[in-house]
Structures are given as structure tokens and as C-alpha cells.
Design an enzyme around this catalytic site. Sequence first.
Site, PDB file in Angstrom:
ATOM      1  N   SER A 133       0.697  -1.310  -0.327  1.00  0.00           N
ATOM      2  CA  SER A 133       0.034  -0.083   0.424  1.00  0.00           C
ATOM      3  C   SER A 133       0.923   1.049   0.328  1.00  0.00           C
ATOM      4  O   SER A 133       0.617   2.163  -0.359  1.00  0.00           O
ATOM      5  CB  SER A 133      -1.481  -0.313   0.904  1.00  0.00           C
ATOM      6  OG  SER A 133      -1.876  -1.313   1.248  1.00  0.00           O
ATOM      7  N   ASN A 134       1.726   1.297   0.548  1.00  0.00           N
ATOM      8  CA  ASN A 134       3.220   2.573   0.536  1.00  0.00           C
ATOM      9  C   ASN A 134       3.884   2.218  -1.090  1.00  0.00           C
ATOM     10  O   ASN A 134       4.410   3.935  -0.854  1.00  0.00           O
ATOM     11  CB  ASN A 134       4.055   2.867   1.924  1.00  0.00           C
ATOM     12  CG  ASN A 134       3.177   2.427   3.290  1.00  0.00           C
ATOM     13  OD1 ASN A 134       3.407   3.354   3.847  1.00  0.00           O
ATOM     14  ND2 ASN A 134       2.794   1.321   3.947  1.00  0.00           N
ATOM     15  N   LYS A 153      -0.782 -11.043   6.244  1.00  0.00           N
ATOM     16  CA  LYS A 153      -0.160  -9.785   6.713  1.00  0.00           C
ATOM     17  C   LYS A 153      -1.773  -8.674   7.416  1.00  0.00           C
ATOM     18  O   LYS A 153      -2.992  -9.296   6.675  1.00  0.00           O
ATOM     19  CB  LYS A 153       0.108  -8.540   5.954  1.00  0.00           C
ATOM     20  CG  LYS A 153       0.441  -7.447   6.640  1.00  0.00           C
ATOM     21  CD  LYS A 153       0.638  -6.190   5.082  1.00  0.00           C
ATOM     22  CE  LYS A 153       0.747  -5.186   6.093  1.00  0.00           C
ATOM     23  NZ  LYS A 153       1.764  -4.108   5.103  1.00  0.00           N
TER      24      LYS A 153
END
Length: 372
Positions: free
Chosen positions: A107-108, A231
Site C-alpha cells: 500500500s505504501n 499480513k
Amino acid sequence: MSHFSHVPSSAVGSFGQHTLLHHGQSHLRSELVNSVYSQSSDSDSPESTAASSVEDIRIHRSLPTGVYVPTVCFFKQTTEDLDLDAIARHAVRLAEAGVAGITTQGSNGEAVHLTQQERYTVTNVTRRALNEAGFASMPIIVGCGTQSTRGTIELCRDAAIAGGDYALVLPPSYYKPSLKPNSVIDFFEDVATASPIPILIYNYPGAVSGTDLDSDAIIKLAGHPNIVGCKLTCGNTGKLNRIAAATQAATPSNHGSGFMCMGGSADFTLQMLVGGGSGVICGLANVVPKACVEIFNVYQSGNFAKTQKLQAIVARGDWAAIAGGIVGTKSALQTYFGYGGLARKPLPRPTTDDVKKYAEGFQEVVALEKSL
């Protein structure tokens, strides 16, 4: 044909005893799934012409417990083209800080802002940079989530060719109202069966229209021989504890089954460790990798009181990262370490006041980082 159309049974088997009971069912599913998805043309892949240059023998990189970093993606300021030099240097900086592994296209990493060709390039540049800096054994997890089963499998194949070792996969969500109760389970099982690299389930409700896999679903999926971890960005420590216990997940002191039960942010690293988890994949480590790793190291030394103090500092820093998002994280990198740049539009450019606010939010945890 891709060199990575099959995962050696020895590689799959090494991820834990929890896979053995499901081998027969998985073999049957493999035949069915591969008969459908084997028609996926290599000519559609952005790097199909490069596949022949990849060595047939892949290095098997295991997933050690510890801190993994979902790397931000760097762009040239005027053109928004990939800044390959910054991508490479950042990966090496993180490796030198002692992290266990790298995650690209998380996502980053602004994967949703990248073309398929760019996704390949980011992973490939990261792999080459790590190898050249002496970190050839460091694993790379690659975000491979997209909405269709077929498209996700293709991203997993691209990731393998680019040098990725594992795939991190979100559940589909765009047509959520039309999905049946077992659709998401089928999705993960089909992807895992066809993927040339093992996969980790990415449970991040905020990114997928609120879809939140419960512990029963993840425990069931953990029985697939090519699903090797999860995760949990949902932040549910009870869920993590149930999954870790049921799968006999790897911990810093016990390899267990090898299943990796991972937290999704730095602010509950200590809670994850106490609950029997395997590690964290945390965006804050882009800015302060040593501080994040230090929690692991001090916890393993047995100094619980010091670990609590470190966790409090890191949690406050992580709140700055969460509140500021990618824009704030990049701004903090630019302020304190001289690189970071801007996110791709339409993400906003930080104002002068924003930059000051982000710097203040990260100040305490950066001070810790620079003391280590």
C-alpha cells in the site's frame, strides 16, 4: 513459457507441516486451475521478452521472523517518472538497518498508481540493488493484488520473473455485493495453486471495501501448501493470536510450522510478539527501520520494560505515519534524510504547514532512530 511455471515440491514443503494434510486435495485443484489459467499468454506480460534471460535456477529465500518494510515508491519531481536510483538506494539503506525483508508494491508503494511495466521495474531494481550490495539472501515480497483471479495470477508470474520471492495478495472487492460466501476462499486457493511463488494473505479491510477475513477463513486457507503467511493490517490482535496458535506460526524463538503470521503496522509490534506472531510489515520502517528492528532485538533479550518504552515511542511515530499517509511518510523522509520527494497525483503536494506538521510528528521516533 515462463521459467517459473512450477514451484518445486521441496520449496513448498519447507514452509511447514501444516500443509501436508491438504496435499491430495491441492493436487487435484492444481490440475483444474492450471487447465484454466495456463492459457495466460506470456506475450501479455510487460517483461515477456526478458523471461528468457532469467536463470532457470532460482535462489530459495526463506522468510525469517522480523521487520519487513513495504517500501515507498520514488518519482522524479518534474516528470513523475520512476526514480530508479532512489528506489535502489532506499532498499539498500533498509537492508543495512537490519530489516528481515522488503515488500514492493504494498500500500505504501503506490502500486495503484503504477503501470504493470512499472511494477515489474520497481521489484527488479530492488532485487538487483540488494544483490549488488551483498544482500542476495534477503527476500522480497511483492504486492500482487488486483480484482480478477486471472489478473492476480499474472501479477504473481511477473513478480517471480522480476526477482520477487513471495506474493502479497488482497481479496477482490470491486464487485463485493455479487460475491458469494465462498468466492474469496476460492479466489485465494485458485491464485495460490497457479502462482509460481508462495503467497501471503493481505487482510486490509480499509483498502477493499471493508472485506475483513476472519480467523476461521485464514486458518482454512493456511492449509494450502502455497499459502505461507498473512499480513493483518486489520490490527486485530485476537485474530492474530488465534491464527498463530492454530498454524503453529513461526516466532523469533521457534520456527514452528514456518507459517508467517504478520502484523500490519509498527504500533502493535510488541503485542504481536506476545501473541505468538512472526513479524510486522510496517510502513513506518521506511523512515525509522532501526527503531522498528530495535523492538524485536530488545524483546528477544528479555528486557520487557525497555521494550514497552520503545514500543510507546514507535507507536507515537506510527500514528504520524498513519495520519499523514504516503504523503506524510515521504515528507518525513525528505525532511530528515534528504530524499523522499512527492507522491503521484492526484495525491496532494504538502504545504509548508504540512511539512512542519509531519516533521513534528516524526521528531521523537527519528531521534530514537539516529541514536541507534
